[in-house]
Enzyme design. Structure first.
Site, mmCIF file in Angstrom:
data_model
loop_
_atom_site.group_PDB
_atom_site.id
_atom_site.type_symbol
_atom_site.label_atom_id
_atom_site.label_comp_id
_atom_site.label_asym_id
_atom_site.label_seq_id
_atom_site.Cartn_x
_atom_site.Cartn_y
_atom_site.Cartn_z
ATOM 1 N N ASP A 316 57.526 32.966 17.341
ATOM 2 C CA ASP A 316 56.123 33.052 16.900
ATOM 3 C C ASP A 316 55.480 34.386 17.286
ATOM 4 O O ASP A 316 54.370 34.685 16.843
ATOM 5 C CB ASP A 316 55.308 31.890 17.490
ATOM 6 C CG ASP A 316 55.691 30.571 16.834
ATOM 7 O OD1 ASP A 316 56.310 30.579 15.755
ATOM 8 O OD2 ASP A 316 55.377 29.513 17.420
ATOM 9 N N ARG A 347 56.828 35.783 7.091
ATOM 10 C CA ARG A 347 56.305 36.737 8.086
ATOM 11 C C ARG A 347 57.065 38.051 8.122
ATOM 12 O O ARG A 347 56.571 39.021 8.718
ATOM 13 C CB ARG A 347 56.259 36.086 9.475
ATOM 14 C CG ARG A 347 55.093 35.155 9.626
ATOM 15 C CD ARG A 347 54.929 34.626 11.033
ATOM 16 N NE ARG A 347 53.760 33.763 11.090
ATOM 17 C CZ ARG A 347 53.595 32.774 11.961
ATOM 18 N NH1 ARG A 347 54.519 32.533 12.863
ATOM 19 N NH2 ARG A 347 52.490 32.040 11.936
HETATM 20 C C1 S3P Z 1 56.996 24.681 16.928
HETATM 21 C C2 S3P Z 1 58.248 25.138 16.632
HETATM 22 C C3 S3P Z 1 58.532 26.396 15.945
HETATM 23 C C4 S3P Z 1 57.313 27.298 15.931
HETATM 24 C C5 S3P Z 1 56.055 26.566 15.575
HETATM 25 C C6 S3P Z 1 55.790 25.449 16.566
HETATM 26 C C7 S3P Z 1 56.842 23.399 17.624
HETATM 27 O O1 S3P Z 1 58.921 26.125 14.621
HETATM 28 O O2 S3P Z 1 57.506 28.371 15.036
HETATM 29 O O3 S3P Z 1 54.955 27.451 15.589
HETATM 30 O O4 S3P Z 1 55.744 23.107 18.143
HETATM 31 O O5 S3P Z 1 57.827 22.638 17.670
HETATM 32 P P1 S3P Z 1 60.455 25.742 14.244
HETATM 33 O O6 S3P Z 1 60.794 24.522 14.985
HETATM 34 O O7 S3P Z 1 60.439 25.503 12.767
HETATM 35 O O8 S3P Z 1 61.248 26.937 14.634
#
Ligand code: S3P
Length: 433
Positions: A316, A347
């Site tokens: 992120d 992104r």
């Molecule tokens: C998150 C997991 C991540 C992250 C998202 C929040 C979470 O995504 O990018 O902002 O809270 O489990 P991914 O699991 O798709 O990588």
């Protein structure tokens, strides 16, 4: 729609950051299925977590806010959620949609998940596929590729599933479904995706266990204990301020009570490798998560190559990492980061497109980007694309760009960082709202 006008200058002072978004989502959802009243202190009151809050309320969960920042959530037990009267709107929140999919798949009632136009473009088959493999009866647009998704009562069986990409959302979805399944669910992860689900559910007494890269979940023999936690500051929100203080000359910044879970703080490790002057002290613990205070000073950065597992622990932070890379000496390469293409926006494309408007030397790659630095950025009009992390990364670029930078539609920062503008202003940044 509000534009943020930002002028160059340092970040000076001491502040907390908003509560962790990922941990808040989980606390709300898991409290909903606990037996008894959970107390969740310092929750994140931002757009994404509000979506989760209204979803659990639509499932019959009572929530009170006896004092600002604290929620009392009356859990209904594993099998006590009620059939919702309407579709459940996840707004922009991918975490709400994917984790709730795991929870709804195992219920004895019908429900439908939907979301904003932005969320309805994001891939859902990554959860729908393995949930169907567990026996879930899920319908959806384009055969379940996209929201809306509908769930019908079904009996789930455990699954042995290797994640094709390291994703905490998919992992958490399957571990939640595993609580409702006959037999054992095994999730094997190819990289260190954030582990808040495992930590929190295990602390509530759920049979969730890790053995190396493999995590198991099964139907609990007893009800889940309610939570009594205080959510730590969000490292992903701290990252913007941290980045600003590293690159804006004259900065002196302290961020207190920040979550520093090793599966989240990859940017910190990389910044130290790049030569940043950052001190982490006052280690503590909050809600089963490590926390600390970060002291940050400006430093000349050296370029690095980031790939593999490190990408997972800073996924992120990539938009703001691109901003940092524009100020680093040499060629910074980000690879193995194709997941960035399926976030709130693509992104890779949006970061490259917008940073170029500020004069950055940045090139797109299929699985990342390459940045040549250091570059003297010039203020310009840039666009958030409705993506909170891009909006904030561009604002941070404005701290080192000559003249004025205008971030168009910057109000989306509210999804994860309510009060972003106010925080910058308190740290001495010259802004026009
Ligand atoms: C998150 C997991 C991540 C992250 C998202 C929040 C979470 O995504 O990018 O902002 O809270 O489990 P991914 O699991 O798709 O990588």
């Amino acid at each position: 729609m509000s534009n943020l006008h930002i002028y160059p200058g340092p970040l000076i002072g001491k502040t907390t950051v908003p509560a962790d978004k990922s941990i808040t989502h989980r606390a709300l959802m898991f409290a909903a299925i606990a037996e008894g009243v959970s107390r969740v202190r310092n929750y994140l009151d931002g757009g994404d977590c509000r979506a989760t809050l209204s979803v659990i309320q639509a499932l019959g969960v009572e929530v009170e806010e006896p004092e600002e920042g604290t929620l009392l959530i009356s859990g209904r037990g594993l099998n006590g959620l009620c059939e919702p009267e309407d579709v459940l709107d996840c707004v922009n929140s991918g975490t709400t949609a994917r984790l709730m999919a795991g929870l709804l798949a195992g219920q004895r009632f019908h429900s439908v998940l939907t979301g904003s136009a932005q969320l309805r473009r994001r891939p859902m088959l990554r959860v729908v596929g393995p949930l169907r493999g567990m026996g879930a009866d899920i319908g959806g647009r384009e055969e379940g590729r996209y929201l809306p998704l509908s769930f019908r009562a079904s009996r789930l069986q455990g699954i042995d599933y290797t994640l094709p990409v390291a994703s905490a959302q998919v992992k958490s979805c399957l571990l939640l479904a595993g609580l409702y399944a006959e037999g054992l669910t095994i999730v094997r992860e190819p990289g260190p995706a954030r582990d808040h689900t495992e930590r929190m559910l295990a602390a509530m007494g759920a049979p969730i266990h890790r053995l190396g890269p493999q995590i198991t979940s099964e139907r609990p023999a007893r009800p889940l204990d309610p939570l009594d936690i205080s959510i730590p500051g969000d490292f992903s929100s701290a990252a913007f301020l941290l980045a600003g203080a590293v690159i804006a000359p004259g900065s002196r910044l302290t961020l207190t009570g920040v979550g520093v879970n090793p599966t989240r703080r990859g940017l910190l490790d990389v910044l130290v490798e790049m030569g940043a002057e950052i001190v982490l002290d006052n280690w503590g613990e909050s809600g089963g998560e490590p926390t600390g205070d970060l002291h940050v000073y400006p430093s000349q950065l050296r370029a690095v190559t980031v790939g593999g597992d490190t990408v997972v622990t800073m996924i992120d932070e990539m938009p703001v990492f691109a901003v940092l890379a524009t100020q680093a000496e040499g060629v910074t390469v980000v690879k193995d980061a194709a997941e960035l293409r399926v976030k709130e926006t693509d992104r890779i494309a949006t970061t490259v497109q917008e940073l170029r408007k500020l004069g950055a030397q940045i090139e797109e790659r299929d699985d990342g980007f390459v940045v040549e630095g250091p570059t003297r950025l010039r203020g310009a009009r840039v666009y958030s694309h409705g993506d909170h992390r891009l909006a904030m990364a561009l604002a941070i670029a404005g701290l080192v760009a000559e003249g004025m930078t205008v971030v168009e539609e910057a109000e989306c920062a509210y999804d994860s960082f309510p009060g972003f503008e106010r925080t910058l202003a308190r740290l001495g940044v010259k802004l026009e709202g």
